[in-house]
Design a protein around this motif. Structure first.
Motif, mmCIF file in Angstrom:
data_model
loop_
_atom_site.group_PDB
_atom_site.id
_atom_site.type_symbol
_atom_site.label_atom_id
_atom_site.label_comp_id
_atom_site.label_asym_id
_atom_site.label_seq_id
_atom_site.Cartn_x
_atom_site.Cartn_y
_atom_site.Cartn_z
ATOM 1 N N UNK A 151 6.506 -43.835 -27.139
ATOM 2 C CA UNK A 151 6.664 -44.724 -28.303
ATOM 3 C C UNK A 151 5.284 -45.110 -28.814
ATOM 4 N N UNK A 152 5.001 -44.820 -30.065
ATOM 5 C CA UNK A 152 3.658 -45.061 -30.606
ATOM 6 C C UNK A 152 3.287 -46.538 -30.615
ATOM 7 N N UNK A 185 -1.890 -40.376 -39.084
ATOM 8 C CA UNK A 185 -2.601 -40.055 -40.328
ATOM 9 C C UNK A 185 -3.542 -41.171 -40.777
ATOM 10 N N UNK A 186 -3.997 -41.973 -39.821
ATOM 11 C CA UNK A 186 -5.006 -43.001 -40.102
ATOM 12 C C UNK A 186 -6.382 -42.414 -39.774
ATOM 13 N N UNK A 187 -6.897 -41.572 -40.685
ATOM 14 C CA UNK A 187 -8.096 -40.775 -40.402
ATOM 15 C C UNK A 187 -9.337 -41.636 -40.215
ATOM 16 N N UNK A 188 -9.461 -42.685 -40.997
ATOM 17 C CA UNK A 188 -10.653 -43.532 -40.891
ATOM 18 C C UNK A 188 -10.687 -44.250 -39.543
ATOM 19 N N UNK A 189 -9.547 -44.824 -39.148
ATOM 20 C CA UNK A 189 -9.481 -45.500 -37.851
ATOM 21 C C UNK A 189 -9.674 -44.506 -36.705
ATOM 22 N N UNK A 190 -9.123 -43.310 -36.876
ATOM 23 C CA UNK A 190 -9.277 -42.293 -35.831
ATOM 24 C C UNK A 190 -10.740 -41.915 -35.648
ATOM 25 N N UNK A 191 -11.442 -41.715 -36.760
ATOM 26 C CA UNK A 191 -12.861 -41.339 -36.675
ATOM 27 C C UNK A 191 -13.676 -42.462 -36.020
ATOM 28 N N UNK A 192 -13.381 -43.701 -36.366
ATOM 29 C CA UNK A 192 -14.102 -44.820 -35.754
ATOM 30 C C UNK A 192 -13.852 -44.881 -34.240
ATOM 31 N N UNK A 193 -12.596 -44.679 -33.851
ATOM 32 C CA UNK A 193 -12.267 -44.718 -32.418
ATOM 33 C C UNK A 193 -12.966 -43.583 -31.678
ATOM 34 N N UNK A 194 -12.981 -42.399 -32.260
ATOM 35 C CA UNK A 194 -13.664 -41.269 -31.622
ATOM 36 C C UNK A 194 -15.169 -41.513 -31.527
ATOM 37 N N UNK A 195 -15.736 -42.121 -32.562
ATOM 38 C CA UNK A 195 -17.171 -42.432 -32.533
ATOM 39 C C UNK A 195 -17.491 -43.423 -31.416
ATOM 40 N N UNK A 196 -16.644 -44.442 -31.254
ATOM 41 C CA UNK A 196 -16.845 -45.409 -30.162
ATOM 42 C C UNK A 196 -16.780 -44.712 -28.801
ATOM 43 N N UNK A 218 -6.734 -40.498 -30.991
ATOM 44 C CA UNK A 218 -5.703 -39.467 -31.077
ATOM 45 C C UNK A 218 -4.421 -40.035 -31.683
ATOM 46 N N UNK A 219 -4.059 -41.252 -31.277
ATOM 47 C CA UNK A 219 -2.858 -41.889 -31.823
ATOM 48 C C UNK A 219 -3.002 -42.132 -33.317
ATOM 49 N N UNK A 220 -4.147 -42.640 -33.737
ATOM 50 C CA UNK A 220 -4.364 -42.893 -35.161
ATOM 51 C C UNK A 220 -4.340 -41.595 -35.969
ATOM 52 N N UNK A 221 -4.831 -40.518 -35.394
ATOM 53 C CA UNK A 221 -4.808 -39.244 -36.111
ATOM 54 C C UNK A 221 -3.368 -38.768 -36.289
ATOM 55 N N UNK A 222 -2.545 -38.949 -35.242
ATOM 56 C CA UNK A 222 -1.135 -38.583 -35.370
ATOM 57 C C UNK A 222 -0.437 -39.420 -36.435
ATOM 58 N N UNK A 225 -12.689 -34.797 -33.261
ATOM 59 C CA UNK A 225 -13.566 -34.685 -34.434
ATOM 60 C C UNK A 225 -13.484 -33.296 -35.054
ATOM 61 N N UNK A 226 -13.176 -32.287 -34.244
ATOM 62 C CA UNK A 226 -13.098 -30.928 -34.797
ATOM 63 C C UNK A 226 -11.853 -30.724 -35.650
ATOM 64 N N UNK A 227 -10.898 -31.649 -35.609
ATOM 65 C CA UNK A 227 -9.667 -31.510 -36.392
ATOM 66 C C UNK A 227 -9.847 -31.920 -37.842
ATOM 67 N N UNK A 228 -11.067 -32.297 -38.240
ATOM 68 C CA UNK A 228 -11.292 -32.761 -39.607
ATOM 69 C C UNK A 228 -11.568 -31.634 -40.584
#
Length: 871
Positions: A429-430, A462-473, A456-460, A488-491
């Motif tokens: 459950x997300x 479709x929250x790309x900005x939040x996903x990128x920030x989480x990956x950067x952290x 990964x959850x944010x990318x699923x 990051x390679x999924x962009x």
């Protein structure tokens, strides 16, 4: 003088070691001699009653007789009174009080007096410490050892005893100093080396600990403790092979030793993970099978040990995750039924291993229900069990066993951030995922895993900005974590990163963690970025096939990689396996996937020379209504190869009719294909007529420009000149412009020449002008050098060598008619043949020699060796 002679006579009479207290089995002759000595000593004592040494020696002689020990003590008392500084007398009195009269307090006082006079006396010290140890007076024992060691640096017994006590009290730093000093007095004591190794071990000084344990093993090769502890250190350092050797040696000495069995199983588990991560899946699986046998042996010896059951679960879980798909029988004749059976066998093996792992964890939890981490182990194994046979109709928000067990761990340790992250990873459950991951970050904001899974959850979602920030952290906290790099390679499909950058990110993730999903993603990005020929991609997709044979993507991408390497038979086999996999897959799949696989199969069959098989595949696609533009091209090309020109032209017309509905790239490829096929089937004249009838907007592409320019180069009438001129405006890159100059030079050779002679000078003139504009173009340089050589003009021989730039990076580049090193070597041979004015010399004697010198010759030697190896 009389006293001295008495002493000498006494020592001549009594010659026995002073440290022997055990009862000796004497013969009658020895007993007679002992009685004679005793009588002589008694006579000497009677004649010299004030001599303490005579009383002392008489006491020693009486001590050997079982019934005369009290008389011996009396003489030692007299000796001690007459000479209070005689440490030996106090020591023997201590022995008497400790063993005969059993007066412990008097014995302790006598030993203390002996040590105060002679601190180096190990017999008195050890005896005193043994008495204190039996009474539980550890503090007093420690104080006595410290006093003796301070009073005499040669009181090695005190340092040894002190070191053992400090090891017992876990005072590791102090123990190291004491034991090092003790070893100077007892260098051949394996117990001291073992204790020193243990102290180093606990201090984290692993190299010193290994050396100490090694010395102990040298002195006593049956030292199981040293072998086991040394093996544990090797496992801690990641030297699993060395650790396994130590445990195996320990088991030869003690086959049922639990520590050695546990350590051997752990070492085999660690080594298997290394093998699996490096791609040696079968070797890793065999090591896990051996580890399972060792673990079962330890369970038989101690079935109520929670840690052994947990280790058994870890081994089974690793086996379920790393067991490879065996593909010994893979070939073009691999049948669908055989493939389905092999997949079922592989999946069933992994599924059973996961079940065994869960059962082992449950047994460990039964023995130690307070261990919260075992709940997490059960959750992970349960999730793996369900992953092999997914239920696609199941409601994601329904609580699964894996989630319930994770909650059980949180009940015990609610503030453990790792358990919250585990709940976030295992939940379907997300909303619950996000809550668990954020809760874990509230407990510890520096959890890289939590940030990565949140991304990964944010990318699923479709929250790309939040996903990128989480990956950067996550990358900022732990750059060695694989998931953020893969995320990051999924962009690339969104345009936020170039295909090359995405490929490099995913490649970095695969190097860190060779997960099948990451490897499949790497192959997809290699297709987009043009890196299918990379050896790293080839190795990764080969591993993905063994780790995820039930994924049709792994076989399909493996086929694309093999096809790029011109291994067409292997590509055909992979595409067929991909189609088998998609047919037996559980759940829904897109029809486009099957179309792509069938199209790839048809293309590889055509490239492999099996045009009939390619036509059959295309016919099947046409029946299913899945024949797209690429399929039409393959269909038409294969029909042409079979000699069915009318059918090929019919497919070409169908392809031409669908061009208006295509995007620009696909339309350009289709038009280029149509032009080439018309040229091969209908000939030059009819092809030109057909091209002139086509709409002019179709030629707005660099690819089409090359095709029409090549056809126009063969046409003496220049019928396509207007189309060629307009299409050249769409040449964008330097490579395309250099290629067009290359083609123009070749056209000048043909058009300005005669039927039996090419006009080399026209081509050379054009290339010289183009070289001024693009001096770094190896394509233009190589062609210019080749034409200068082909012109058979003696002066051009020397110039041709100057045109080519020999570069090791271009050794495998087959672009152009000839490679740089081929042109250079041909020029050198021509210079030698035409310019040698002195035949007796083996080198050219003309004045115009190649300026590159020995350096270029060395490069040619390298290419010659490379050529030999490739052949």
């Amino acid at each position: 003088m009389q006293r001295k002679s008495c002493h000498e006579q006494a020592y001549r009479v009594l010659r026995i070691p002073s440290t022997k207290f055990t009862k000796m089995k004497t013969t009658e002759e020895e007993e007679r001699r002992r009685l004679e000595r005793l009588e002589q000593l008694e006579e000497l004592v009677e004649s010299n009653p004030d001599d303490p040494s005579l009383h002392f020696q008489l006491g020693i002689c009486l001590w050997e007789t079982e019934t005369e020990k009290e008389k011996a003590a009396e003489h030692w008392v007299i000796s001690a009174k007459q000479n209070p500084k005689n440490a030996a007398a106090f020591k023997y009195l201590g022995h008497y009080y400790a063993t005969v009269s059993v007066d412990v307090q008097r014995a302790i006082k006598c030993y203390q007096r002996a040590l105060s006079l002679h601190p180096n006396d190990s017999d008195a010290g050890e005896a005193l410490c043994d008495l204190l140890d039996r009474q539980g007076k550890e503090t007093l024992e420690l104080a006595i050892c410290k006093d003796a060691s301070h009073n005499s640096p040669r009181a090695f017994w005190a340092f040894r005893r002190l070191g053992f006590l400090q090891v017992h009290q876990k005072k590791w730093s102090e123990a190291v100093q004491s034991l090092q000093h003790a070893i100077r007095g007892y260098p051949a004591s394996p117990d001291l080396w073992e204790a020193l190794g243990l102290a180093y071990h606990r201090l984290g000084m692993f190299t010193a600990a290994i050396k100490s344990y090694g010395r102990a093993i040298e002195l006593e090769d049956t030292s199981v403790f040293a072998l086991v502890e040394c093996g544990n250190i090797f496992l801690m350092l990641g030297s699993f092979r060395k650790g396994i050797e130590q445990f195996q040696q320990a088991l030869k000495i003690s086959p049922q030793n639990m520590s050695a069995l546990y350590g051997l199983a752990s070492g085999l588990l660690g080594l298997s993970k290394e093998c699996i991560n490096s791609g040696s899946f079968r070797w890793g699986a065999s090591l896990l099978e051996d580890a399972c046998k060792v673990s079962e042996a330890s369970i038989k010896s101690a079935c109520n040990s929670s840690c052994t059951w947990k280790l058994q679960g870890d081994i089974q879980l690793a086996y379920a995750q790393g067991y490879p798909w065996m593909e010994e029988s893979q070939s073009l004749e691999y049948k669908a039924e055989t493939f389905e059976k092999s997949i079922y066998s592989w999946k069933n093996t992994c599924h059973l291993a996961a079940i065994y792992a869960r059962n082992s964890y449950q047994r460990a939890l039964h023995l130690a229900p307070w261990q919260a981490n075992i709940y997490i182990d059960i959750a992970i194994s349960s999730d793996l069990v369900t992953s092999f046979y997914k239920d696609y109709t199941h409601d994601k928000c329904t609580w699964q066993l894996s989630q319930k067990m994770t909650l059980g761990a949180l009940v015990i340790e609610s503030d453990n951030f790792e358990f919250w992250v585990a709940l976030g990873c295992l939940s379907k459950c997300n909303a619950l995922k996000q809550h668990a991951l954020i809760r874990g970050l509230q407990l510890d904001v520096s959890i890289a895993n939590a940030w990565a899974y949140l991304g990964k959850l944010y990318r699923e979602e479709n929250e790309k900005k939040l996903a990128r920030q989480a990956f950067d952290y996550a990358r900022g906290i732990d750059p060695s974590l694989a998931l953020p790099w893969a995320g990051m390679s999924a962009d690339t499909h969104t345009g936020e990163s170039t295909p090359d950058d995405a490929f490099e990110s995913c490649l970095h993730a695969v190097k860190i963690l060779p997960l099948a999903e990451f490897q499949i993603g790497l192959a997809k990005l290699a297709l987009l970025s043009g890196n299918l020929l990379s050896s790293q991609v080839f190795g990764a997709i080969q591993q993905a096939v063994q780790r995820a044979p039930h994924y049709h993507e792994s076989h399909n991408l493996n086929g694309l990689v093999c096809e790029a390497r011109f291994h067409f038979q292997a590509a055909i086999a992979s595409y067929r396996l991909a189609r088998y996999a998609i047919n037996i897959s559980v759940g829904t799949f897109l029809k486009s996937h099957l179309k792509d696989i069938s199209t790839n199969l048809a293309r590889s069959l055509s490239k492999a020379g099996n045009a009939k098989g390619a036509v059959q595949e295309c016919e099947d696609l046409e029946k299913e209504g899945m024949l797209d533009a690429e399929g039409l091209q393959i269909y038409a090309f294969s029909l042409w190869k079979l000699g069915e020109h009318e059918a090929a032209l019919s497919m070409t017309r169908t392809l031409a009719a669908s061009i208006p509905t295509m995007d620009k790239t696909s339309a350009a490829v289709s038009v280029s294909f149509i032009c080439r096929l018309l040229y091969y089937i209908s000939g030059q004249d009819l092809a030109i007529v057909s091209i002139l009838k086509m709409p002019k907007e179709l030629f707005q592409s660099s690819k089409i420009s090359f095709i029409v320019s090549a056809i126009n180069a063969l046409d003496q009438n220049n019928s396509l000149e207007s189309i060629v001129s307009s299409s050249r405006y769409f040449l964008a890159s330097h490579e395309e412009i250099s290629g067009m100059h290359y083609l123009i030079a070749l056209s000048k050779l043909i058009k300005h020449g005669t039927e039996h002679h090419l006009e080399f000078q026209s081509g050379v003139s054009h290339l010289r002008k183009a070289l001024h504009m693009y001096p770094n173009s190896n394509l233009i340089r190589n062609l210019l050098g080749y034409l200068l050589l082909a012109s058979e003009v003696w002066e051009n021989t020397h110039v041709s060598s100057r045109c080519s730039i020999i570069d090791a990076s271009d050794s495998g580049n087959k672009e152009g008619l000839k490679l740089a090193w081929e042109i250079f070597s041909a020029g050198a041979v021509a210079c030698h043949a035409m310019g040698n004015s002195e035949p007796r010399f083996s080198f050219p004697t003309c004045g115009c020699q190649c300026p590159s010198g020995s350096g270029a010759m060395k490069e040619l030697q390298k290419y010659f060796n490379y050529f030999l190896l490739s052949v």
